[in-house]
Design a protein around this motif. Structure first.
Motif, PDB file in Angstrom:
ATOM      1  N   ALA A  51      46.859  -8.159  58.232  1.00 64.12           N
ATOM      2  CA  ALA A  51      45.389  -8.138  58.223  1.00 64.12           C
ATOM      3  C   ALA A  51      44.841  -7.941  59.637  1.00 64.12           C
ATOM      4  CB  ALA A  51      44.858  -9.440  57.620  1.00 64.12           C
ATOM      5  N   TYR A  52      45.413  -8.678  60.588  1.00 61.57           N
ATOM      6  CA  TYR A  52      44.909  -8.570  61.960  1.00 61.57           C
ATOM      7  C   TYR A  52      45.162  -7.167  62.517  1.00 61.57           C
ATOM      8  CZ  TYR A  52      42.554 -12.018  64.805  1.00 61.57           C
ATOM      9  OH  TYR A  52      41.582 -12.785  65.401  1.00 61.57           O
TER      10      TYR A  52
ATOM     11  N   VAL B 265      42.476  -5.024  61.279  1.00 59.79           N
ATOM     12  CA  VAL B 265      41.240  -5.240  62.051  1.00 59.79           C
ATOM     13  C   VAL B 265      41.293  -4.430  63.351  1.00 59.79           C
ATOM     14  CG1 VAL B 265      39.892  -6.934  63.360  1.00 59.79           C
ATOM     15  CG2 VAL B 265      40.804  -7.534  61.111  1.00 59.79           C
TER      16      VAL B 265
ATOM     17  N   ASN C 257      40.369  -0.996  63.120  1.00 62.94           N
ATOM     18  CA  ASN C 257      38.987  -0.821  62.657  1.00 62.94           C
ATOM     19  C   ASN C 257      38.868  -0.662  61.142  1.00 62.94           C
ATOM     20  OD1 ASN C 257      36.300  -0.867  63.299  1.00 62.94           O
ATOM     21  ND2 ASN C 257      36.146   1.374  63.479  1.00 62.94           N
ATOM     22  N   LYS C 258      39.788  -1.304  60.394  1.00 64.51           N
ATOM     23  CA  LYS C 258      39.692  -1.313  58.931  1.00 64.51           C
ATOM     24  C   LYS C 258      38.919  -2.555  58.489  1.00 64.51           C
ATOM     25  CE  LYS C 258      42.944   1.965  58.243  1.00 64.51           C
ATOM     26  NZ  LYS C 258      42.644   3.258  57.660  1.00 64.51           N
ATOM     27  N   GLU C 259      38.438  -2.504  57.258  1.00 63.62           N
ATOM     28  CA  GLU C 259      37.930  -3.724  56.616  1.00 63.62           C
ATOM     29  C   GLU C 259      39.132  -4.464  56.038  1.00 63.62           C
ATOM     30  OE1 GLU C 259      34.739  -4.684  56.707  1.00 63.62           O
ATOM     31  OE2 GLU C 259      34.418  -2.922  57.943  1.00 63.62           O
ATOM     32  N   VAL C 260      39.150  -5.783  56.158  1.00 61.68           N
ATOM     33  CA  VAL C 260      40.287  -6.537  55.629  1.00 61.68           C
ATOM     34  C   VAL C 260      39.812  -7.822  54.962  1.00 61.68           C
ATOM     35  CG1 VAL C 260      41.810  -5.716  57.471  1.00 61.68           C
ATOM     36  CG2 VAL C 260      40.720  -7.936  57.699  1.00 61.68           C
ATOM     37  N   SER C 261      40.604  -8.305  54.009  1.00 62.74           N
ATOM     38  CA  SER C 261      40.429  -9.689  53.566  1.00 62.74           C
ATOM     39  C   SER C 261      41.812 -10.289  53.312  1.00 62.74           C
ATOM     40  CB  SER C 261      39.537  -9.783  52.329  1.00 62.74           C
ATOM     41  OG  SER C 261      40.272  -9.534  51.175  1.00 62.74           O
TER      42      SER C 261
ATOM     43  N   ARG D 145      33.685  -1.330  52.659  1.00 65.25           N
ATOM     44  CA  ARG D 145      33.375  -2.744  52.454  1.00 65.25           C
ATOM     45  C   ARG D 145      34.179  -3.261  51.257  1.00 65.25           C
ATOM     46  NH1 ARG D 145      27.134  -4.957  51.404  1.00 65.25           N
ATOM     47  NH2 ARG D 145      27.720  -6.813  50.254  1.00 65.25           N
TER      48      ARG D 145
END
Lengths: 184, 360
Positions: free
Chosen positions: A23-24, A27, A30-34, A58
């Motif tokens: 995930a990091y 980030v 420059n991606k969206e992550v959850s 999003r």
């Protein structure tokens, strides 16, 4: 591009931290992550899983019941998540300790003997990075330079000396991946 | 642009409190929100900004520490989860009565009773309808992302002081535990004593010779006096209803059907919208961001344009009462929920829309 991933195994295998590094790294690129962990009674019973979503858009629901990729590291997780892979999706598993291999024929299945390899090399702490390497070979969602940045961000500074070892484990994982069932 | 981080919702709340210039956090650990205090203790804001972080002996103690701190004008916050927030209700009622500003965070878990540690939205009634005694309201914010967890802390403090009222952030275990990207706002300096005295002339923080005593109390034995207090509170709530409504509309322009959902449920509905639209069902989402004041007029405007509304909540049907009051009875309005810590999956929501609204 949206990739919905479940990583599942025993507590202590580094499932949550593998998801966090992925995930990091997203980030950093420059991606969206959850990153949505299991934190309930099941975790206290010894199994752990995390849903990671990496997307150019999003992200809507952080909670899913069907995944593009399942990374499965124990039998309980195989029983629970094999059926949740979307048709045409990807399942990566470590056969170590499994009593039943995956049976689906409508998905791509790869095995990675990461626990075995990590044991042989005395690298049991970065077992999870070997698995991550296998995943990244098939789905290079994040470029190696951003994985490096993701490791820097998600590991505490006192562990930064271990980053090269983690990156080496990722490379080992890429070599170790074995196809079990591949769709045409 | 502020600093970009990957954080848990609970951590974002804690960092936002530090950055908002909070003077004191008082709390007692409970899953699924213990990371708020864990983060604060690790981050040591007492060294960074001078903010106090204190583990109280119970939730009852924590809320009364808030009462005391807020009474001196200090910017104070607590956080807990459902059973702990139930314990705080007496204190919250007293704070509303004494017109004290504070931010109270509820990371809701499944109930009733000790319930479960998994996420839920079953504390809507408690937060919105006044969980404690007496005619009071809190401004209630319902974040749906880690970014909003951060932003609502700052907004919450602003509104708490603007209206002299406790503000609640009503979130749930999933948003508390999940990590997402968050852009942190820059550090707001904590107020100096001089600024505090100037901005909070009502605060009880040492009487200069130029004014009478400030008394912080919710007690007035004279009913005429107590009615005046109530009238003042009600006037404040009407002002909040006029000026503080927040909401979001997603894909409502061409919608024939509508989801109404807050917090995590709204995120799940967004996925359900994609799935439903892929099947040719034109559905949109109305997401209340403030639960009090409720966006009555706004949901009514959208709701009266569609053929049917599905209210999706992780409870047995609470916000649906406010949706029905707002939209009226001409439109079909049904509820879909899962309880006790179960999170509905997006495809379940689509099925419920098809069965309860379209086919029903």
């Amino acid at each position: 591009m949206t990739e919905e991933i479940i990583i599942a195994g025993f507590g202590g295998q580094g499932v949550l931290s593998m998801g966090k590094i992925l995930a990091y790294s997203g980030v950093m690129q420059n991606k969206e992550v959850s990153w949505m962990p299991s934190y309930g009674p099941e975790m206290r019973g010894g199994t752990a899983n995390v849903t990671v979503i990496i997307s150019d858009e999003r992200i809507s629901s952080p909670i899913l019941n069907a995944y593009d990729t399942a990374i499965i590291l124990n039998q309980q997780s195989m029983d629970k998540f094999e059926k949740t892979v979307k048709p045409g999706g990807l399942l990566i598993f470590d056969p170590n300790g499994l009593t039943r291999l995956p049976e689906r024929t409508d998905i791509n299945i790869y095995s990675i003997e990461a626990a075995d390899e990590a044991g042989k090399r005395g690298l049991s702490k970065i077992f999870n990075m070997i698995v991550l390497g296998g995943f990244l070979k098939l789905k290079p969602l994040v470029a190696p330079e951003f994985i490096h940045k993701g490791l820097e961000k998600s590991l505490p500074a006192r562990h930064h000396a271990l980053i090269p070892e983690n990156e080496k484990a990722i490379e080992i994982g890429k070599e170790l991946l074995t196809p079990v069932h591949v769709l045409n | 642009m502020g600093e970009l981080r990957l954080m848990k919702g609970n951590e974002a709340i804690a960092e936002a409190a530090i950055r908002a210039g909070c003077d004191g956090y008082f709390g007692y650990p409970i899953t699924p929100q213990s990371e708020v205090m864990e983060y604060l203790m690790a981050e040591k804001p007492f060294e960074r900004t001078g903010m106090v972080v204190l583990q109280a002996e119970s939730e009852v103690a924590a809320i009364n520490m808030l009462y005391g701190g807020a009474g001196t004008g200090k910017m104070v916050m607590t956080s807990s989860s459902s059973p702990g927030v139930s314990l705080m209700q007496e204190g919250i009622s007293y704070m509303a009565g004494a017109e004290l500003p504070a931010v109270i965070v509820n990371i809701v878990r499944g109930g009733p009773g000790l319930g479960t540690i998994q996420p839920s939205q079953a504390d809507y009634f408690q937060a919105v309808k006044g969980g404690g005694h007496g005619d009071y309201k809190m401004l209630v914010l319902a974040p749906a992302s880690v970014q909003e967890m951060c932003d609502h802390v700052k907004l919450g403090f602003e509104k708490a002081y603007q209206y002299r009222t406790p503000v609640m952030i009503l979130s749930d275990g999933a948003i508390g535990q999940m990590m997402e990207k968050v852009v942190l706002f820059d550090q707001v300096p904590r107020r100096t004593d001089a600024e505090l005295i100037e901005q909070c002339p009502w605060a009880s923080n040492g009487r200069p010779k130029t004014r009478n005593h400030n008394i912080i109390t919710s007690l007035d034995l004279d009913p005429a006096g107590q009615e005046r207090v109530n009238l003042k509170l009600q006037a404040k709530y009407r002002l909040m209803e006029q000026n503080e409504v927040l909401y979001e509309e997603i894909q409502c322009e061409d919608a024939e059907y509508l989801f109404v959902a807050f917090g995590l449920s709204a995120r799940i509905c967004q996925k359900a919208i994609d799935m439903a639209r892929a099947k040719g069902i034109k559905v949109g989402l109305f997401r209340p961001i403030t639960l009090f004041p409720f966006p009555s007029m706004e949901v009514s405007n959208v709701g009266n344009r569609v053929k049917g509304i599905l209210v999706v909540e992780m409870n047995a049907g609470q916000m649906i009462e406010d949706v029905r009051l707002s939209v009226g009875c001409k439109i079909k309005i049904e509820h879909f929920g899962r309880f006790g810590g179960i999170i509905p999956a997006p495809d379940e929501v689509v099925r419920a829309l098809e069965q309860k609204i379209i086919g029903g």
